[in-house]
Design an enzyme around this catalytic site. Structure first.
Site, short mmCIF file in Angstrom:
data_model
loop_
_atom_site.label_atom_id
_atom_site.label_comp_id
_atom_site.label_asym_id
_atom_site.label_seq_id
_atom_site.Cartn_x
_atom_site.Cartn_y
_atom_site.Cartn_z
N TYR A 155 0.84 -1.21 0.00
CA TYR A 155 0.00 0.00 0.00
C TYR A 155 0.87 1.26 0.00
O TYR A 155 0.68 2.16 -0.80
CB TYR A 155 -0.91 -0.03 1.23
CG TYR A 155 -1.90 1.12 1.30
CD1 TYR A 155 -3.01 1.14 0.46
CD2 TYR A 155 -1.73 2.17 2.20
CE1 TYR A 155 -3.93 2.19 0.53
CE2 TYR A 155 -2.64 3.21 2.27
CZ TYR A 155 -3.75 3.21 1.43
OH TYR A 155 -4.65 4.24 1.49
N SER A 158 2.57 1.79 -3.27
CA SER A 158 1.64 2.26 -4.31
C SER A 158 1.29 3.72 -4.12
O SER A 158 1.21 4.49 -5.08
CB SER A 158 0.37 1.39 -4.32
OG SER A 158 -0.45 1.67 -3.19
P1 NAP Z 1 -13.85 2.58 0.37
O1 NAP Z 1 -14.90 3.13 1.27
O2 NAP Z 1 -13.50 1.14 0.43
O3 NAP Z 1 -14.23 2.98 -1.12
C1 NAP Z 1 -13.45 2.58 -2.19
C2 NAP Z 1 -14.36 2.18 -3.35
O4 NAP Z 1 -13.50 1.81 -4.46
C3 NAP Z 1 -15.22 0.96 -3.01
O5 NAP Z 1 -16.52 1.09 -3.53
C4 NAP Z 1 -14.45 -0.15 -3.71
O6 NAP Z 1 -15.24 -1.27 -4.05
C5 NAP Z 1 -13.97 0.56 -4.96
N1 NAP Z 1 -12.90 -0.17 -5.61
C6 NAP Z 1 -11.84 -0.80 -5.02
N2 NAP Z 1 -11.12 -1.43 -5.95
C7 NAP Z 1 -11.72 -1.21 -7.15
C8 NAP Z 1 -11.44 -1.62 -8.47
N3 NAP Z 1 -10.42 -2.42 -8.77
N4 NAP Z 1 -12.25 -1.20 -9.48
C9 NAP Z 1 -13.32 -0.41 -9.20
N5 NAP Z 1 -13.65 -0.01 -7.95
C10 NAP Z 1 -12.85 -0.40 -6.93
O7 NAP Z 1 -12.47 3.34 0.59
P2 NAP Z 1 -12.10 4.87 0.98
O8 NAP Z 1 -11.65 4.85 2.39
O9 NAP Z 1 -13.15 5.80 0.55
O10 NAP Z 1 -10.79 5.02 0.10
C11 NAP Z 1 -10.79 5.73 -1.14
C12 NAP Z 1 -9.36 6.09 -1.48
O11 NAP Z 1 -8.82 6.88 -0.42
C13 NAP Z 1 -8.43 4.90 -1.61
O12 NAP Z 1 -7.52 5.14 -2.66
C14 NAP Z 1 -7.69 4.87 -0.28
O13 NAP Z 1 -6.41 4.27 -0.38
C15 NAP Z 1 -7.59 6.34 -0.01
N6 NAP Z 1 -7.36 6.72 1.40
C16 NAP Z 1 -8.29 6.41 2.35
C17 NAP Z 1 -8.06 6.80 3.66
C18 NAP Z 1 -9.04 6.50 4.75
O14 NAP Z 1 -8.72 6.77 5.94
N7 NAP Z 1 -10.22 5.98 4.47
C19 NAP Z 1 -6.90 7.49 3.98
C20 NAP Z 1 -5.97 7.78 2.99
C21 NAP Z 1 -6.23 7.39 1.68
P3 NAP Z 1 -15.19 -2.57 -3.04
O15 NAP Z 1 -16.00 -2.15 -1.85
O16 NAP Z 1 -15.78 -3.65 -3.85
O17 NAP Z 1 -13.74 -2.78 -2.68
#
Ligand code: NAP
Length: 255
Positions: A155, A158
């Site tokens: 992670y 990436s």
């Molecule tokens: P989330 O609630 O899991 O939402 C991510 C969405 O992306 C989900 O609907 C997921 O589907 C979808 N997804 C994952 N892999 C995919 C693929 N190969 N093709 C199409 N859709 C896909 O996550 P989030 O916390 O909002 O995170 C969003 C971004 O923010 C990510 O890049 C994460 O690394 C980044 N981020 C998050 C945080 C945090 O604290 N939450 C902090 C720093 C960075 P599924 O549910 O099927 O996986």
């Protein structure tokens, strides 16, 4: 209230968390939306919600690491709305596992979803943005690109690569008015972290860690992150490209 009036915006990972919160905010600000996610029920739900509120919105279901999904998203934006002004490359996954335990398959998947998908999307949309004479791309990195802990090797790698990709695109296309920036959120209240809390035995186990790492002492809401993306997407940020914008409640300033 209409900071993105009539701008056509593609958002990946829009069915949940940061992507969904940003889609809701973009819709409030007048954007036409192409929402991309592999979670079909979640995608249908957010599309129905936003179109019920009068937003021009279309969903594209698929895996963003596949070129075919990216091509469908771009073709949909052009067919339905005729242009592409903003791309929010946000879909991402965060599997946990020590370096010695991470399989080659998992490593490849993390790189494909978190990095390659952004490359594919940028390669597909930039020619259209160049023709239009403008465009804004925002990539979701993470505070973990530069500050990390054991168990997140794939992670962290990436998310660091996303900063490199962002800067490279920014300097290549700055003169042609195609901007590219990335955001580095800290802890955000999304299903991704709720799943982590469950793995750890409940939210009570997670909160002391958040309080220790993030001086604000709380997770950001998806709307708070969405406002950062909204600024970078809008013409207000016309002088901003190649920037790494931390939205981390002071996490990266802390020792
Ligand atoms: P989330 O609630 O899991 O939402 C991510 C969405 O992306 C989900 O609907 C997921 O589907 C979808 N997804 C994952 N892999 C995919 C693929 N190969 N093709 C199409 N859709 C896909 O996550 P989030 O916390 O909002 O995170 C969003 C971004 O923010 C990510 O890049 C994460 O690394 C980044 N981020 C998050 C945080 C945090 O604290 N939450 C902090 C720093 C960075 P599924 O549910 O099927 O996986």
């Amino acid at each position: 209230m209409s900071r993105l009036q009539d701008k056509v915006c593609i958002i990946t990972g829009a069915a949940s968390g940061i992507g969904r919160g940003t889609a809701e905010l973009f819709a409030e600000h007048g954007a036409a939306l192409v929402l991309v996610d592999r979670n079909e029920p979640g995608l249908n739900e957010v599309c129905a919600l936003l179109s019920g509120q009068g937003a021009p919105v279309v969903g594209v279901c698929g895996d963003v690491s596949q070129a075919a999904t990216i091509q469908r998203a771009v073709a949909t934006a052009l067919e339905r709305f005729g242009r592409i002004d903003v791309v929010f490359n946000n879909a991402g996954i965060m599997p946990h596992g020590d370096l010695m335990a991470v399989s080659e398959e998992t490593w490849d998947e993390v790189m494909a979803v978190n990095v390659k998908a952004m490359f594919l999307m940028c390669q597909a949309v930039i020619p259209h943005m160049l023709k239009q004479g403008r465009g804004s791309i925002i990539n979701t990195s993470s505070v973990m690109a530069t500050l990390t802990e054991p168990g997140y090797d794939a992670y962290t790698t990436s998310k660091a690569a996303i900063i490199g990709l962002t800067k490279s695109i920014a300097v290549t296309y700055a003169e042609q008015n195609v901007r590219c920036n990335c955001i580095c959120p800290g802890w955000v209240d999304t299903p991704l972290n709720r799943a982590l809390a469950e793995e750890m035995g409940g939210v009570d186990k997670l909160y002391p860690i958040i309080k220790k790492q993030q001086p604000s002492g709380r997770m950001a809401s998806t709307r708070e992150i969405g406002y950062v993306v909204l600024f970078l997407a809008s013409d207000e940020a016309s002088a901003v490209t190649g920037s790494v914008v931390y939205a981390d409640g002071g996490c990266s300033a802390s020792i």
